[in-house]
Scaffold this active site. Structure first.
Site, PDB file in Angstrom:
ATOM      1  N   CYS A 358      48.873  77.267  46.454  1.00 19.46           N
ATOM      2  CA  CYS A 358      48.105  76.022  46.318  1.00 19.46           C
ATOM      3  C   CYS A 358      47.468  75.921  44.932  1.00 19.46           C
ATOM      4  O   CYS A 358      46.342  75.424  44.780  1.00 19.46           O
ATOM      5  CB  CYS A 358      47.028  75.912  47.397  1.00 19.46           C
ATOM      6  SG  CYS A 358      47.676  75.798  49.064  1.00 19.46           S
ATOM      7  N   SER A 359      48.182  76.403  43.933  1.00 17.43           N
ATOM      8  CA  SER A 359      47.687  76.352  42.556  1.00 17.43           C
ATOM      9  C   SER A 359      48.869  76.201  41.612  1.00 17.43           C
ATOM     10  O   SER A 359      49.214  77.116  40.857  1.00 17.43           O
ATOM     11  CB  SER A 359      46.890  77.615  42.223  1.00 17.43           C
ATOM     12  OG  SER A 359      46.340  77.531  40.929  1.00 17.43           O
TER      13      SER A 359
END
EC number: 2.8.1.7
Length: 401
Positions: A358-359
């Site tokens: 999620c980055s």
């Protein structure tokens, strides 16, 4: 040595082996946390802040006590500085929306080029609505914020800097007091995504000068769906509410509308009472452990790093051995898909995370597609790490042959 795993029923109820190395995503729950939730629903269920009968009075008192427990864990000065939310993402969005409705319009927010989407997208949406600008500060190869570059940006005029305490990709641990001092020198505010920092041991946010700090209970051995936004009392008092509903107003009669003081101003509607009580039980549990959580996780992380160094052909992202690192290691292996490794490790009873974590900007920063991440909790032991590393070596030997 104290056997932590016996306190967590998941380790009795899963198959053998069950090696859980994904605590950066979510932590398992000790029996006392589960018991607190069951007890609330089965023996002491009532709502809070709304009634005078005994059950409601008692649970309202217990609910408020958890603010004090949270404040003690993170180093707040006042109970009123603790706002209950749904989690880190909810906390950051609450702050971004409230800031957007007050002092953010037309201003500038600084975030790093390696943040989690919760910190990136919440401010991106707020800035789109308010006309504010987002600027990104560089991080070095180990994931540390470039403070010289940050100061250059601050000199141009900045309203707020929002950074992760501990990177969920690199594991880099930011020196919060030093950054807070730098940010305040230029009259900006300092917000922190504490999702990966809150479970590493007690904090001292008021002494460190942090203005806002967001975290999730489920990464602190508490239930899902409960989180906290910490904010300095005077700053919270300056912010407008972002949701309307029961218990956040003092007066409303179509002609007059007045709001409660924080934290109730930001807690419209019936709260997640069971989650709050579970959070309190988790903090009680952690504070009663007969060892230092920080020391235990630091020792395990060093051991994990050392063992990964014995695996041929891998790249360990983030700080070198001996530097400050959160309790995780992300690795990349040229020519090998992280998702394949995660799938094959799962077949051996080993749970790790694979993907972009999620980055996506962090993947760009380190020129990576995806990584494999192993992360630790207080229940992990050296044997878990040895099983993981031996399985990884075995899979890679077969993969390369």
């Amino acid at each position: 040595m104290y056997n932590v795993k016996k306190d967590f029923p998941i380790f009795k109820n899963q198959g053998d082996p069950y090696v859980y190395l994904d605590s950066a995503a979510t932590t398992h729950k000790p029996q006392c946390v589960i018991d607190s939730i069951v007890d609330y629903y089965s023996s002491s269920y009532a709502t809070v802040n709304r009634a005078l009968y005994t059950a409601s009075h008692d649970i309202t008192f217990a609910h408020w006590q958890v603010r004090s427990k949270v404040g003690s864990w993170i180093g707040a000065q006042y109970d009123q500085e603790i706002i209950f939310t749904r989690g880190t993402t909810s906390s950051l969005n609450l702050l971004a929306i409230a800031a957007n409705d007050s002092w953010l319009a037309g201003g500038t927010v600084v975030i790093s080029e390696a943040e989690h989407h919760a910190n990136l997208v919440s401010w991106e949406l707020a800035c789109q609505r308010s006309g504010a600008t987002i600027k990104k500060v560089r991080v070095d190869d180990e994931g540390m914020v470039d403070c010289s570059h940050l100061e250059q940006l601050l000199k141009q005029g900045v309203q707020l800097v929002s950074l992760a305490h501990v990177s969920n990709v690199s594991g880099a641990v930011l020196p919060l007091p030093e950054i807070a001092h730098l940010v305040h020198r230029y009259e900006a505010l300092f917000a922190v995504d504490g999702a990966q920092g809150v479970g590493k041991g007690p904090l001292n946010l008021s002494e460190w000068g942090v203005d806002f700090y967001a975290f999730s209970g489920h990464k602190l051995y508490a239930p899902t769906g409960i989180g906290v936004l910490y904010g300095k009392k005077e700053l919270l008092e300056s912010l407008p509410p972002v949701e309307g509903g029961g218990d956040m107003v003092i007066v409303y009669d179509f002609e007059e509308l007045s709001y409660q003081e924080p934290p109730l101003r930001f807690e419209a509607g019936t709260p997640h009472i069971a989650g709050v009580l579970g959070l309190g039980a988790a903090i009680d549990y952690l504070q009663a452990l007969p060892f230092s959580i920080t020391d235990r996780l630091t020792e395990l992380t060093h051991f994990l790093y050392e063992q990964l160094l014995t695996v041929p052909g891998i790249q360990i992202i983030g700080p070198k051995q001996g530097a400050a690192r959160g309790s995780l290691c992300s690795i990349s292996i040229p020519g090998v898909q992280a998702s394949d490794l995660g799938f094959l490790l799962d077949g051996r009873g080993i749970s790790v995370r694979s993907g972009h974590q999620c980055s996506q900007p962090a993947m760009v920063r380190w020129d990576l597609g995806h990584v494999l991440r192993a992360s630790l909790g207080i229940y992990n032991e050296q044997q878990d790490i040895l099983l993981f590393v031996e399985a990884l070596k075995d899979i890679l030997r077969a993969y390369r042959s």
